[in-house]
Design an enzyme around this catalytic site. Structure first.
Site, PDB file in Angstrom:
ATOM      1  N   HIS A 194       0.814  -1.221   0.000  1.00  0.00           N
ATOM      2  CA  HIS A 194       0.000   0.000   0.000  1.00  0.00           C
ATOM      3  C   HIS A 194       0.842   1.262   0.000  1.00  0.00           C
ATOM      4  O   HIS A 194       0.361   2.334  -0.346  1.00  0.00           O
ATOM      5  CB  HIS A 194      -1.014  -0.008   1.150  1.00  0.00           C
ATOM      6  CG  HIS A 194      -0.469   0.273   2.511  1.00  0.00           C
ATOM      7  ND1 HIS A 194      -0.273  -0.704   3.449  1.00  0.00           N
ATOM      8  CD2 HIS A 194      -0.108   1.432   3.112  1.00  0.00           C
ATOM      9  CE1 HIS A 194       0.176  -0.162   4.568  1.00  0.00           C
ATOM     10  NE2 HIS A 194       0.295   1.136   4.384  1.00  0.00           N
ATOM     11  N   ASP A 229       0.362  -7.736   1.817  1.00  0.00           N
ATOM     12  CA  ASP A 229       0.717  -6.317   1.864  1.00  0.00           C
ATOM     13  C   ASP A 229       2.218  -6.093   2.018  1.00  0.00           C
ATOM     14  O   ASP A 229       2.667  -5.264   2.812  1.00  0.00           O
ATOM     15  CB  ASP A 229      -0.041  -5.600   2.978  1.00  0.00           C
ATOM     16  CG  ASP A 229      -0.063  -4.084   2.752  1.00  0.00           C
ATOM     17  OD1 ASP A 229       0.084  -3.658   1.599  1.00  0.00           O
ATOM     18  OD2 ASP A 229      -0.224  -3.333   3.733  1.00  0.00           O
ATOM     19  N   SER A 342       4.020   2.604   8.325  1.00  0.00           N
ATOM     20  CA  SER A 342       3.856   1.486   7.394  1.00  0.00           C
ATOM     21  C   SER A 342       5.176   1.088   6.757  1.00  0.00           C
ATOM     22  O   SER A 342       5.908   1.917   6.240  1.00  0.00           O
ATOM     23  CB  SER A 342       2.865   1.861   6.292  1.00  0.00           C
ATOM     24  OG  SER A 342       1.547   1.863   6.748  1.00  0.00           O
TER      25      SER A 342
END
Length: 494
Positions: A194, A229, A342
């Site tokens: 992402h 992810d 992230s």
């Protein structure tokens, strides 16, 4: 999970990396709070001022490495009083109850001499007189004003920061920042899918990567893995980088020390501490990066809805109707993780990678904006055992594979007459892995490869964590009796 393209109200199968059973916190596998991604849109403020918001960057993270060791990065295990190569007495190594070495910086005969801290050989100066830790190519931002009184976290930060980068991603659809972890000296870096796709909003993203000591590189995507992810990028023209050391995440215990390193809210070189709050946790996340095709969409279960939907902070792609969900097995930690972490690193008390930070839970709701989200002490990281497998496959083949059980599953606890928590099999695919192993509709899967299964999300996450073709063991209940079966997983396809 079914191999047809017909949606089913049940959650599909799952997968997990082969590993021994690990302690469970005893908490439900899905927290009641909603989750939020660790990325933030460019241009949003991180604190309010009388006349507006102060801008900041987005995602921050740090992926894993491929087990390569940086020069001088290993922790010292020499006996107290040993003499370093420069002739000076080697500082005493501090240990904790389990015998693990704790990094302790001591200002002895040489100011700032270090025992067992990555980035400098034992007996050499790791601190400049101006209070920053030295690296081979400059300085990293670990400020030390009193070298005589540094602690374990200082040592972990000094070792880990050279292996963590900040990633800036931009496209015609927007932009954001995240983190990454260096896997090799020549510039392979792991991060989240992402981060490099702006949560699926663009497949053509320009990437710029900044190391902890200020070097800037262009980067290209080597491959992405939306199912877990994870993504691997390659820095252009990079040499002499410091790959992170990997730890075995299957050997973690609840209560072990954790340190998160990344760029929350665009604040690079940020270090926070905590513990492992829970192991074998499974969460379901909304992701626009998941291919919108039959099998993946079917695998989401619960009609694609999830209490763990994330707002990745990219804005325009939210609510597009194309988002699917992924189920992933994670390490839960109370180390402060915020939007922007992230892809960053979660390391142990030796500065070794145990996970890649991926998400947080928030007290708001799945629809709350990431600018309203913040750490409430519930963060999630993808275990290093999964990260290692997936990144190795991406670097070798450009993509990673995931296991397929070939069964449609739901939550056993949702059935009024159920007395056992687990993943309730509602259908099996003819000729699939589950059918070949003897599983039938009505069976309740309670364990997969030694990991407890409390619901359908647990099973799906564990199955997906394994590569296609992996062998696994399944414990299931039929007619009130428990049985064990061996299964060879199929391959999840687009």
């Amino acid at each position: 999970m079914s191999d047809s393209n017909t949606p089913d109200p049940h959650t599909p199968d799952a997968a997990v990396p082969p590993r021994p059973p690990m302690p469970d916190s005893g908490a439900p596998s899905q927290p009641t709070a909603s989750t939020t991604p660790l990325a933030q849109p460019a241009g949003q403020g991180w604190y309010a001022q009388p006349h507006g918001q102060q801008p900041y960057g987005q995602h921050s993270q740090g992926p894993d490495s491929h087990g390569q060791h940086a020069p001088g990065a290993a922790f010292s295990s020499q006996p107290a009083g040993a003499v370093a190569d420069d002739g000076h007495a080697r500082p005493h190594d501090a240990k904790i109850g389990s015998g693990k070495i704790v990094a302790v910086l001591v200002a002895a005969a040489i100011v700032g001499a270090v025992s067992g801290l990555g980035g400098a050989a034992i007996g050499s100066d790791v601190f400049h007189q101006n209070g920053t830790v030295a690296s081979s190519n400059g300085t990293t931002q670990v400020t030390v004003n009193d070298p005589d009184n540094v602690n374990q976290t200082t040592g972990i930060a000094a070792k880990t920061l050279p292996s963590v980068v900040t990633i800036s991603a931009t496209s015609s659809n927007g932009g954001g920042t995240g983190s990454g972890v260096i896997l090799s000296e020549d510039g392979y870096v792991v991060t989240n899918t992402h981060v490099v796709t702006l949560d699926g909003a663009s497949s053509d993203v320009a990437l710029r990567v900044t190391t902890s000591d200020g070097r800037v590189y262009d980067a290209k995507v080597v491959g992405t893995d939306p199912i877990y992810d994870l993504a691997v990028i390659k820095l252009t023209g990079a040499t002499g980088l410091t790959p992170i050391d990997f730890a075995d995440s299957t050997k973690l215990n609840v209560g072990d020390t954790t340190v998160a390193v990344g760029a929350p809210l665009g604040l690079s070189n940020t270090v926070t501490t905590g513990i492992v709050s829970a192991l074998n946790r499974s969460i379901q996340i909304a992701s626009s990066a998941v291919p919108d095709s039959g099998e993946q969409q079917e695998d989401q279960g619960q009609n694609g809805q999830s209490p763990f939907q994330f707002d990745f902070g990219q804005g325009q792609q939210q609510g597009s109707g194309s988002a699917g969900t992924i189920s992933i097995a994670v390490i839960q930690t109370d180390a402060a993780i915020n939007p922007g972490n992230s892809g960053g690193a979660l390391v142990d008390d030796e500065g070794k990678l145990i996970g890649i930070n991926v998400a947080i839970a928030t007290a708001g709701g799945g629809s709350s904006s990431s600018s309203e989200a913040g750490s409430i002490g519930v963060g999630f990281s993808i275990p290093s055992s999964v990260v290692k497998r997936v990144t190795d496959e991406i670097i070798k083949d450009g993509s990673a594979t995931h296991g397929l059980l070939g069964a449609m599953v739901g939550n056993s606890a949702d059935q009024k007459d159920s007395t056992v928590a687990g993943a309730l099999v509602s259908d099996v695919t003819s000729g699939g892995a589950a059918a070949k192993a003897g599983l039938k509709a009505g069976d309740i899967v309670t364990e997969f490869n030694g990991v407890p299964v409390r619901d359908a999300t647990d099973l799906t996450a564990q199955v997906r964590a394994l590569a296609a073709g992996s062998d696994a063991s399944v414990v299931y209940v039929r007619g009130g009796k428990s049985f064990t079966a061996d299964v060879t997983l199929g391959k999840l396809t687009d």
